[in-house]
Design an enzyme around this catalytic site. Structure first.
Site, PDB file in Angstrom:
ATOM      1  N   LYS A 167      -9.541   5.880 -18.798  1.00  0.00           N
ATOM      2  CA  LYS A 167      -9.875   6.369 -20.127  1.00  0.00           C
ATOM      3  C   LYS A 167      -8.653   6.271 -21.058  1.00  0.00           C
ATOM      4  O   LYS A 167      -8.146   5.188 -21.250  1.00  0.00           O
ATOM      5  CB  LYS A 167     -10.419   7.788 -20.008  1.00  0.00           C
ATOM      6  CG  LYS A 167     -11.469   7.953 -18.877  1.00  0.00           C
ATOM      7  CD  LYS A 167     -12.676   7.074 -19.127  1.00  0.00           C
ATOM      8  CE  LYS A 167     -13.830   7.211 -18.162  1.00  0.00           C
ATOM      9  NZ  LYS A 167     -13.658   7.091 -16.766  1.00  0.00           N
ATOM     10  N   ASP A 191      -8.597  18.518 -14.478  1.00  0.00           N
ATOM     11  CA  ASP A 191      -8.872  17.137 -14.865  1.00  0.00           C
ATOM     12  C   ASP A 191      -8.614  17.057 -16.370  1.00  0.00           C
ATOM     13  O   ASP A 191      -9.366  17.598 -17.181  1.00  0.00           O
ATOM     14  CB  ASP A 191     -10.338  16.802 -14.524  1.00  0.00           C
ATOM     15  CG  ASP A 191     -10.693  15.355 -14.839  1.00  0.00           C
ATOM     16  OD1 ASP A 191     -10.042  14.766 -15.721  1.00  0.00           O
ATOM     17  OD2 ASP A 191     -11.624  14.843 -14.213  1.00  0.00           O
ATOM     18  N   TYR A 214     -17.746  15.974 -15.063  1.00  0.00           N
ATOM     19  CA  TYR A 214     -18.239  14.595 -15.014  1.00  0.00           C
ATOM     20  C   TYR A 214     -19.241  14.489 -13.849  1.00  0.00           C
ATOM     21  O   TYR A 214     -18.979  14.989 -12.757  1.00  0.00           O
ATOM     22  CB  TYR A 214     -17.051  13.637 -14.830  1.00  0.00           C
ATOM     23  CG  TYR A 214     -17.470  12.243 -14.437  1.00  0.00           C
ATOM     24  CD1 TYR A 214     -18.388  11.530 -15.207  1.00  0.00           C
ATOM     25  CD2 TYR A 214     -16.970  11.640 -13.292  1.00  0.00           C
ATOM     26  CE1 TYR A 214     -18.794  10.256 -14.837  1.00  0.00           C
ATOM     27  CE2 TYR A 214     -17.367  10.363 -12.917  1.00  0.00           C
ATOM     28  CZ  TYR A 214     -18.285   9.683 -13.692  1.00  0.00           C
ATOM     29  OH  TYR A 214     -18.696   8.419 -13.328  1.00  0.00           O
ATOM     30  N   ARG A 244       0.842  -1.203   0.000  1.00  0.00           N
ATOM     31  CA  ARG A 244       0.000   0.000   0.000  1.00  0.00           C
ATOM     32  C   ARG A 244       0.881   1.258   0.000  1.00  0.00           C
ATOM     33  O   ARG A 244       0.623   2.215  -0.693  1.00  0.00           O
ATOM     34  CB  ARG A 244      -0.956   0.003   1.209  1.00  0.00           C
ATOM     35  CG  ARG A 244      -1.681   1.310   1.382  1.00  0.00           C
ATOM     36  CD  ARG A 244      -2.931   1.275   2.254  1.00  0.00           C
ATOM     37  NE  ARG A 244      -2.928   0.362   3.353  1.00  0.00           N
ATOM     38  CZ  ARG A 244      -2.221   0.504   4.482  1.00  0.00           C
ATOM     39  NH1 ARG A 244      -1.427   1.549   4.641  1.00  0.00           N
ATOM     40  NH2 ARG A 244      -2.293  -0.401   5.433  1.00  0.00           N
TER      41      ARG A 244
HETATM   42  O1  P1T Z   1     -14.419   6.372 -13.313  1.00  0.00           O
HETATM   43  P1  P1T Z   1     -13.204   6.896 -12.626  1.00  0.00           P
HETATM   44  O2  P1T Z   1     -11.942   6.244 -13.037  1.00  0.00           O
HETATM   45  O3  P1T Z   1     -13.365   6.971 -11.133  1.00  0.00           O
HETATM   46  O4  P1T Z   1     -13.008   8.421 -13.132  1.00  0.00           O
HETATM   47  C1  P1T Z   1     -13.900   9.426 -12.852  1.00  0.00           C
HETATM   48  C2  P1T Z   1     -13.820  10.498 -13.899  1.00  0.00           C
HETATM   49  C3  P1T Z   1     -13.085  11.644 -13.644  1.00  0.00           C
HETATM   50  N1  P1T Z   1     -12.978  12.623 -14.558  1.00  0.00           N
HETATM   51  C4  P1T Z   1     -13.572  12.531 -15.758  1.00  0.00           C
HETATM   52  C5  P1T Z   1     -13.429  13.652 -16.736  1.00  0.00           C
HETATM   53  C6  P1T Z   1     -14.311  11.404 -16.084  1.00  0.00           C
HETATM   54  O5  P1T Z   1     -14.885  11.349 -17.305  1.00  0.00           O
HETATM   55  C7  P1T Z   1     -14.448  10.359 -15.139  1.00  0.00           C
HETATM   56  C8  P1T Z   1     -15.271   9.132 -15.417  1.00  0.00           C
HETATM   57  N2  P1T Z   1     -16.147   9.280 -16.467  1.00  0.00           N
HETATM   58  C9  P1T Z   1     -17.008   8.331 -16.942  1.00  0.00           C
HETATM   59  C10 P1T Z   1     -17.117   7.093 -16.421  1.00  0.00           C
HETATM   60  C11 P1T Z   1     -17.838   8.748 -18.093  1.00  0.00           C
HETATM   61  O6  P1T Z   1     -18.455   7.910 -18.781  1.00  0.00           O
HETATM   62  O7  P1T Z   1     -17.884   9.949 -18.340  1.00  0.00           O
END
Ligand code: P1T
Length: 391
Positions: free
Chosen positions: A205, A180, A107, A54
């Site tokens: 992503k 972001d 998001y 961790r």
């Molecule tokens: O899903 P996660 O890895 O926790 O990420 C969150 C997140 C943060 N910032 C942006 C710009 C994002 O698009 C996302 C997650 N978005 C999706 C799952 C979506 O379909 O838009």
């Protein structure tokens, strides 16, 4: 590796330099270190600095080095998800009574985190503003403003903000700017070089790029903040696993190639949709008529693979279109090699109230498309055929 090379080279080599020393095995790919703990010979000397996975793991360390170099940052940290990375930033840098200014289009999960946890439980105050107009940021600043939280382009409306100007305003007031950078990936935009303090990504992503891992990343160069975040990464425990760290490292090696193709395909699809009789509006910063095209060219080196558009139809028609696609999957998420399409109001942004959605422009006619790297003619045919399902 010094990291002085270009992004295509760094993405492949940084963090994975073969160990050619006596006893080293010369792997050209970082091994997946699954061990949860690390044995030591002497009580005060953790072997190679590793104690417990961790607090530190060789596979995650390799990825964190790679993440840093992608954003021209000194430090990188990998988390269990994008939202875990966001939570660690908020838990590290904010306390009750602090104020945060955020882009009004984010998001949906980020807004849910801010409103339902950091506002409700921790009494942190959020002002959501249309950051396309920098004056709105200026006017929202209060004495207790600690953070400005931006997406550019935003999810799902593809709104941009001027990262450089906003960062200058923030610097004068000692406010930390977080960007972001998920939509552009580190390949097309480098917010730290524009003056931002912290970059976050959902590595789920583009960085991983293959829709087979959930993860998050923070990149920054401020050592003081890094040390606090690193401490809390371990204290809170929302770390990326060794296997996912391997997957993201592997994905990053083809980031440049993938992003070029995402961009190329998205431009062609945006041009196709723009003149389609059943489409009302296309939000893609790479279209010359896009209201923020000049800003896009100024702060991004490409336009990416994300776009959103409004059909000339209501919710029913949106369903008829979405449920009749054959190649493009109807699914949340984005940034993978495969094209994904979704309905923000019913899917990614359903946690917002209808009123909140309508205020910023997320209507029932809005569709978001993550353009993959398939053959673009096949994708256009798929869209064209599915659009025939309503009048
Ligand atoms: O899903 P996660 O890895 O926790 O990420 C969150 C997140 C943060 N910032 C942006 C710009 C994002 O698009 C996302 C997650 N978005 C999706 C799952 C979506 O379909 O838009």
């Amino acid at each position: 590796m010094t990291g002085k090379n270009n992004i295509e080279t760094n993405a492949i080599h940084v963090g994975e330099e073969p160990n050619l020393k006596e006893g080293g095995s010369g792997d050209v790919v970082i091994p997946i270190h699954l061990s949860s703990t690390f044995a030591r010979k002497e009580i005060n000397k953790p072997t190679g600095g590793y104690e417990y996975s961790r607090s530190g793991n060789p596979t995650r360390d390799a990825l964190e080095k790679k993440l840093a170099i992608l954003e021209d940052a000194k430090f990188g940290l990998a988390f269990a998800s994008g939202l875990a990375a966001e939570s660690v930033i908020a838990l590290t840098l904010l306390k009750s009574g602090d104020h945060v200014i955020a882009f009004d289009d984010l998001y949906g999960g980020t807004k849910r985190l801010f409103n339902h946890i950091f506002n409700k439980n921790f009494k942190i105050d959020f002002s959501y503003v249309d950051a396309r107009n920098t004056e709105n940021i200026k006017h929202a600043i209060k004495d207790n403003t600690k953070l400005i939280w931006l997406e550019s382009p935003t999810n799902p409306l593809m709104k941009l903000c001027d990262i450089k100007t906003i960062s200058e305003i923030a610097k004068n007031k000692n406010i930390i700017v977080v960007v972001d950078n998920t939509f552009m990936s580190s390949y097309f935009q480098k917010p730290l070089n524009l003056g931002a303090d912290i970059v976050i990504h959902s590595t789920t992503k583009y960085l991983n790029g293959h829709s087979d891992s959930i993860g998050g990343a923070i990149m920054l160069s401020n050592e003081e903040i890094y040390k606090k975040l690193k401490f809390n990464q371990n204290a809170i425990g929302a770390i990326l696993s060794p296997f996912d760290s391997f997957l993201v490292s592997r994905g990053i090696k083809t980031l440049a190639l993938r992003m070029e193709r995402h961009n190329e395909n998205a431009i062609k699809i945006a041009e196709f949709l723009k003149v389609h009789p059943k489409i009302r509006k296309v939000n893609y910063p790479g279209l010359k008529e896009y209201p923020q095209y000049e800003l896009a060219k100024q702060q991004m080196s490409g336009f990416g693979g994300m776009l959103s558009f409004e059909i000339k139809g209501n919710l029913n028609e949106a369903k008829l279109f979405l449920e009749n696609l054959k190649i493009i999957s109807l699914a949340e998420s984005l940034g993978g090699v495969e094209s994904l399409i979704e309905h923000p109001a019913l899917m990614t942004h359903s946690s917002l109230s209808q009123e909140e959605r309508e205020k910023i422009g997320i209507t029932n006619s809005l569709i978001r498309l993550s353009v993959g790297i398939e053959n673009v003619e096949d994708l256009i045919n798929d869209l064209d055929n599915a659009l025939k399902n309503f009048d």
